[in-house]
Design a protein around this motif. Structure first.
Motif, short mmCIF file in Angstrom:
data_model
loop_
_atom_site.label_atom_id
_atom_site.label_comp_id
_atom_site.label_asym_id
_atom_site.label_seq_id
_atom_site.Cartn_x
_atom_site.Cartn_y
_atom_site.Cartn_z
N GLN A 154 -26.43 32.08 -4.20
CA GLN A 154 -27.18 32.57 -3.75
C GLN A 154 -26.81 33.61 -2.57
OE1 GLN A 154 -30.44 32.99 -4.60
NE2 GLN A 154 -29.83 32.18 -6.11
N PRO A 155 -27.17 34.69 -2.67
CA PRO A 155 -26.80 34.90 -1.34
C PRO A 155 -26.69 34.66 -0.11
CG PRO A 155 -28.74 36.02 -2.20
CD PRO A 155 -28.39 35.40 -2.74
N ARG A 156 -25.46 34.53 0.61
CA ARG A 156 -24.83 34.03 1.95
C ARG A 156 -26.02 34.47 3.35
NH1 ARG A 156 -18.83 33.80 4.37
NH2 ARG A 156 -18.92 32.63 1.76
N ARG A 157 -26.20 33.26 3.18
CA ARG A 157 -27.77 33.47 4.89
C ARG A 157 -26.31 33.34 5.92
NH1 ARG A 157 -31.02 27.92 5.77
NH2 ARG A 157 -29.43 26.30 6.35
N LEU A 158 -26.99 34.16 6.80
CA LEU A 158 -26.50 34.59 8.32
C LEU A 158 -28.00 34.34 9.85
CD1 LEU A 158 -23.64 34.32 8.59
CD2 LEU A 158 -24.21 35.84 6.97
N PHE A 159 -27.40 33.29 10.60
CA PHE A 159 -28.79 33.39 11.24
C PHE A 159 -27.70 32.63 12.63
CE2 PHE A 159 -28.26 29.42 9.46
CZ PHE A 159 -27.95 28.33 10.34
#
Length: 233
Positions: free
Chosen positions: A66-71
């Motif tokens: 899945q698309p990489r998440r950045l928080f």
């Protein structure tokens, strides 16, 4: 393509300024925190703590494909800087200085100015003690920045960096609010290196554009959708 989930707060504007500085293509999805949209279950999958800004990077995949998440805004700034090789030195003293001022913003400037703003403008019960505490600490932190900017043109040293991006909107907010305080306005007016830095950074075209994100149309889309899933489909 990058998807930016954000709102018109100093933290949110860190990410939009950074993306504008880098010239990366991105899509804005406004998350209206005044309507608690940050607690949407779909958004919490991207930002577990329910805070803006957050990113989905469709050019980079996670372990499940899945698309990489950045928080977390500091994490986003470092990630984008390392992704592009821009606005964060690879090594040396200027890198450690840049990261030091980035964490200064996250650990001190943002929380203190944010608490002052909340107790002053949003708290259901007024607390003069809390307002005084956070106002004075916000001013002290601006004085710390001012001392650094007496020595170098930018927080990390000779070059504009993610440290300046992180601190700009928060320092601007604090200066504007303190300038309205009769007891603090004179002190703020004497912070010339800081005020000159605010003008210099604020005049950058990418900063001007980033400070306008999300725009009125993006905010309207947030107001009319029934859930964040509509934006994801």
């Amino acid at each position: 393509m990058i998807e930016l989930y954000t709102w018109s707060t100093p933290n949110g504007r860190k990410a939009s300024i950074m993306l504008e500085e880098l010239g990366l293509p991105y899509r804005v999805i406004a998350v209206d925190i005044t309507k608690d949209q940050q607690h949407d279950a779909e958004f919490r999958k991207i930002s577990p703590n329910g805070k803006i800004p957050a990113l989905l990077d469709h050019e980079s995949k996670d372990a499940s494909g899945q698309p990489r998440r950045l928080f977390e805004s500091g994490n986003i700034l470092i990630y984008l800087a390392e992704k592009t090789g821009i606005l964060l030195p690879e090594s040396g003293e200027e890198r450690t200085e840049t990261l030091g001022w980035l964490f200064f913003q996250m650990a001190h400037l943002g929380p203190m100015v944010g608490q002052w703003h909340w107790f002053k403008n949003a708290a259901p019960e007024k607390s003069d003690m809390a307002i005084k505490r956070y106002r004075e600490e916000s001013l002290r932190l601006l004085e710390v920045m001012n001392a650094q900017l007496e020595e170098v043109p930018y927080l990390g040293g000779a070059h504009y960096s993610i440290a300046d991006i992180a601190c700009y909107a928060w320092a601007k907010t604090a200066v504007e609010e303190l300038s309205e305080e009769e007891t603090e306005a004179e002190v703020v007016s004497g912070l010339n290196p800081l005020l000159n830095w605010l003008k210099r950074v604020g005049a950058r075209p990418a900063v001007i554009r980033g400070m306008q994100i999300p725009d009125d149309q993006q905010k309207e889309q947030a107001a009319t959708r029934s859930s964040l899933r509509e934006s994801l489909e």
